[in-house]
Design a protein around this motif. Structure first.
Motif, PDB file in Angstrom:
ATOM      1  N   LYS A 113       0.823  -1.206   0.000  1.00 55.86           N
ATOM      2  CA  LYS A 113       0.000   0.000   0.000  1.00 55.86           C
ATOM      3  C   LYS A 113       0.858   1.258   0.000  1.00 55.86           C
ATOM      4  O   LYS A 113       0.516   2.266  -0.614  1.00 55.86           O
ATOM      5  N   LYS A 114       1.994   1.189   0.683  1.00 59.72           N
ATOM      6  CA  LYS A 114       2.921   2.323   0.778  1.00 59.72           C
ATOM      7  C   LYS A 114       3.361   2.811  -0.609  1.00 59.72           C
ATOM      8  O   LYS A 114       3.550   4.000  -0.833  1.00 59.72           O
ATOM      9  N   ASN A 115       3.491   1.899  -1.548  1.00 58.94           N
ATOM     10  CA  ASN A 115       3.952   2.243  -2.887  1.00 58.94           C
ATOM     11  C   ASN A 115       2.836   2.634  -3.851  1.00 58.94           C
ATOM     12  O   ASN A 115       3.093   3.029  -4.979  1.00 58.94           O
ATOM     13  N   LYS A 116       1.571   2.504  -3.384  1.00 60.85           N
ATOM     14  CA  LYS A 116       0.447   2.812  -4.268  1.00 60.85           C
ATOM     15  C   LYS A 116      -0.232   4.132  -3.930  1.00 60.85           C
ATOM     16  O   LYS A 116      -1.112   4.563  -4.656  1.00 60.85           O
ATOM     17  N   THR A 117       0.150   4.768  -2.819  1.00 61.91           N
ATOM     18  CA  THR A 117      -0.505   6.001  -2.410  1.00 61.91           C
ATOM     19  C   THR A 117       0.518   7.055  -2.013  1.00 61.91           C
ATOM     20  O   THR A 117       1.709   6.786  -1.933  1.00 61.91           O
ATOM     21  N   VAL A 118       0.002   8.246  -1.747  1.00 59.91           N
ATOM     22  CA  VAL A 118       0.796   9.330  -1.191  1.00 59.91           C
ATOM     23  C   VAL A 118       0.144   9.654   0.147  1.00 59.91           C
ATOM     24  O   VAL A 118      -1.077   9.605   0.269  1.00 59.91           O
ATOM     25  N   HIS A 119       0.940   9.945   1.176  1.00 55.15           N
ATOM     26  CA  HIS A 119       0.398  10.166   2.518  1.00 55.15           C
ATOM     27  C   HIS A 119      -0.259  11.540   2.616  1.00 55.15           C
ATOM     28  O   HIS A 119       0.324  12.496   3.133  1.00 55.15           O
ATOM     29  N   ARG A 120      -1.469  11.609   2.078  1.00 56.91           N
ATOM     30  CA  ARG A 120      -2.256  12.829   2.083  1.00 56.91           C
ATOM     31  C   ARG A 120      -3.704  12.403   1.879  1.00 56.91           C
ATOM     32  O   ARG A 120      -3.959  11.300   1.405  1.00 56.91           O
ATOM     33  N   VAL A 121      -4.625  13.272   2.202  1.00 53.25           N
ATOM     34  CA  VAL A 121      -6.025  12.994   1.928  1.00 53.25           C
ATOM     35  C   VAL A 121      -6.176  12.840   0.407  1.00 53.25           C
ATOM     36  O   VAL A 121      -5.586  13.589  -0.351  1.00 53.25           O
ATOM     37  N   TYR A 122      -6.950  11.880  -0.046  1.00 54.81           N
ATOM     38  CA  TYR A 122      -7.100  11.552  -1.473  1.00 54.81           C
ATOM     39  C   TYR A 122      -5.741  11.287  -2.122  1.00 54.81           C
ATOM     40  O   TYR A 122      -5.502  11.663  -3.268  1.00 54.81           O
ATOM     41  N   GLY A 123      -4.843  10.633  -1.400  1.00 49.54           N
ATOM     42  CA  GLY A 123      -3.458  10.412  -1.817  1.00 49.54           C
ATOM     43  C   GLY A 123      -3.227   9.944  -3.233  1.00 49.54           C
ATOM     44  O   GLY A 123      -2.647  10.661  -4.022  1.00 49.54           O
ATOM     45  N   GLY A 124      -3.637   8.749  -3.592  1.00 50.35           N
ATOM     46  CA  GLY A 124      -3.326   8.248  -4.927  1.00 50.35           C
ATOM     47  C   GLY A 124      -4.398   8.545  -5.945  1.00 50.35           C
ATOM     48  O   GLY A 124      -4.374   7.989  -7.040  1.00 50.35           O
ATOM     49  N   CYS A 125      -5.352   9.416  -5.612  1.00 48.61           N
ATOM     50  CA  CYS A 125      -6.502   9.660  -6.499  1.00 48.61           C
ATOM     51  C   CYS A 125      -6.530  11.060  -7.089  1.00 48.61           C
ATOM     52  O   CYS A 125      -6.769  11.225  -8.276  1.00 48.61           O
ATOM     53  N   LEU A 126      -6.325  12.065  -6.229  1.00 48.35           N
ATOM     54  CA  LEU A 126      -6.433  13.449  -6.698  1.00 48.35           C
ATOM     55  C   LEU A 126      -5.106  14.187  -6.569  1.00 48.35           C
ATOM     56  O   LEU A 126      -4.297  13.906  -5.678  1.00 48.35           O
ATOM     57  N   ASP A 127      -4.920  15.169  -7.438  1.00 52.62           N
ATOM     58  CA  ASP A 127      -3.747  16.034  -7.437  1.00 52.62           C
ATOM     59  C   ASP A 127      -3.771  16.939  -6.201  1.00 52.62           C
ATOM     60  O   ASP A 127      -4.844  17.281  -5.699  1.00 52.62           O
ATOM     61  N   HIS A 128      -2.598  17.346  -5.718  1.00 59.24           N
ATOM     62  CA  HIS A 128      -2.527  18.159  -4.495  1.00 59.24           C
ATOM     63  C   HIS A 128      -3.239  19.499  -4.656  1.00 59.24           C
ATOM     64  O   HIS A 128      -3.821  20.010  -3.707  1.00 59.24           O
ATOM     65  N   LYS A 129      -3.223  20.055  -5.855  1.00 57.89           N
ATOM     66  CA  LYS A 129      -3.890  21.345  -6.081  1.00 57.89           C
ATOM     67  C   LYS A 129      -5.406  21.214  -5.921  1.00 57.89           C
ATOM     68  O   LYS A 129      -6.055  22.099  -5.363  1.00 57.89           O
ATOM     69  N   VAL A 130      -5.957  20.108  -6.404  1.00 56.35           N
ATOM     70  CA  VAL A 130      -7.395  19.869  -6.300  1.00 56.35           C
ATOM     71  C   VAL A 130      -7.800  19.715  -4.840  1.00 56.35           C
ATOM     72  O   VAL A 130      -8.815  20.270  -4.400  1.00 56.35           O
ATOM     73  N   VAL A 131      -7.000  18.963  -4.073  1.00 54.80           N
ATOM     74  CA  VAL A 131      -7.291  18.742  -2.657  1.00 54.80           C
ATOM     75  C   VAL A 131      -7.263  20.070  -1.905  1.00 54.80           C
ATOM     76  O   VAL A 131      -8.143  20.377  -1.100  1.00 54.80           O
TER      77      VAL A 131
END
Length: 116
Positions: free
Chosen positions: A69-87
């Motif tokens: 799981k560590k390699n499939k996401t980014v440690h942020r809300v909506y990590g592996g789904c949305l861009d940081h700007k959108v969040v």
């Protein structure tokens, strides 16, 4: 004379999933070597921008058997789904909406007091 080649698997049509290239073996024979499909990067669900911090891998390799799981996401809300700007934009929008509700409530209370 050119050596004839046959597919090594059951699928016998030249489709995207059946790409091959001709390779010469150490024994001097020509054989088909199967190619994997090209990999595209993970994209943001809202904007379609490439997501940073994620490996480019085929969907079949996304299972926990192949990748943690560590390699499939980014440690942020909506990590592996949305861009940081959108969040960021969503968080700011939610905050401003809450602020607007509070302002409306205060104005309503003021107008209620002045009417009495």
């Amino acid at each position: 004379m050119v050596q004839r080649l046959t597919y090594r698997r059951r699928h016998c049509y030249a489709t995207k999933s059946n790409r091959v290239r001709v390779v010469k073996t150490p024994g001097g024979r020509l054989t088909y070597q199967y190619q994997k499909k090209p990999v595209s990067a993970a994209k943001c669900g809202a904007t379609g921008v490439k997501l940073n911090g994620l490996k480019n891998i085929r969907p079949s390799k996304l299972s926990n058997k192949h990748l943690s799981k560590k390699n499939k996401t980014v440690h942020r809300v909506y990590g592996g789904c949305l861009d940081h700007k959108v969040v960021r934009e969503r968080i700011i929008r939610a905050f401003l909406i809450e602020e607007q509700k509070i302002v409306k409530k205060v104005l309503k209370m003021k107008t209620g007091k002045s009417a009495k």
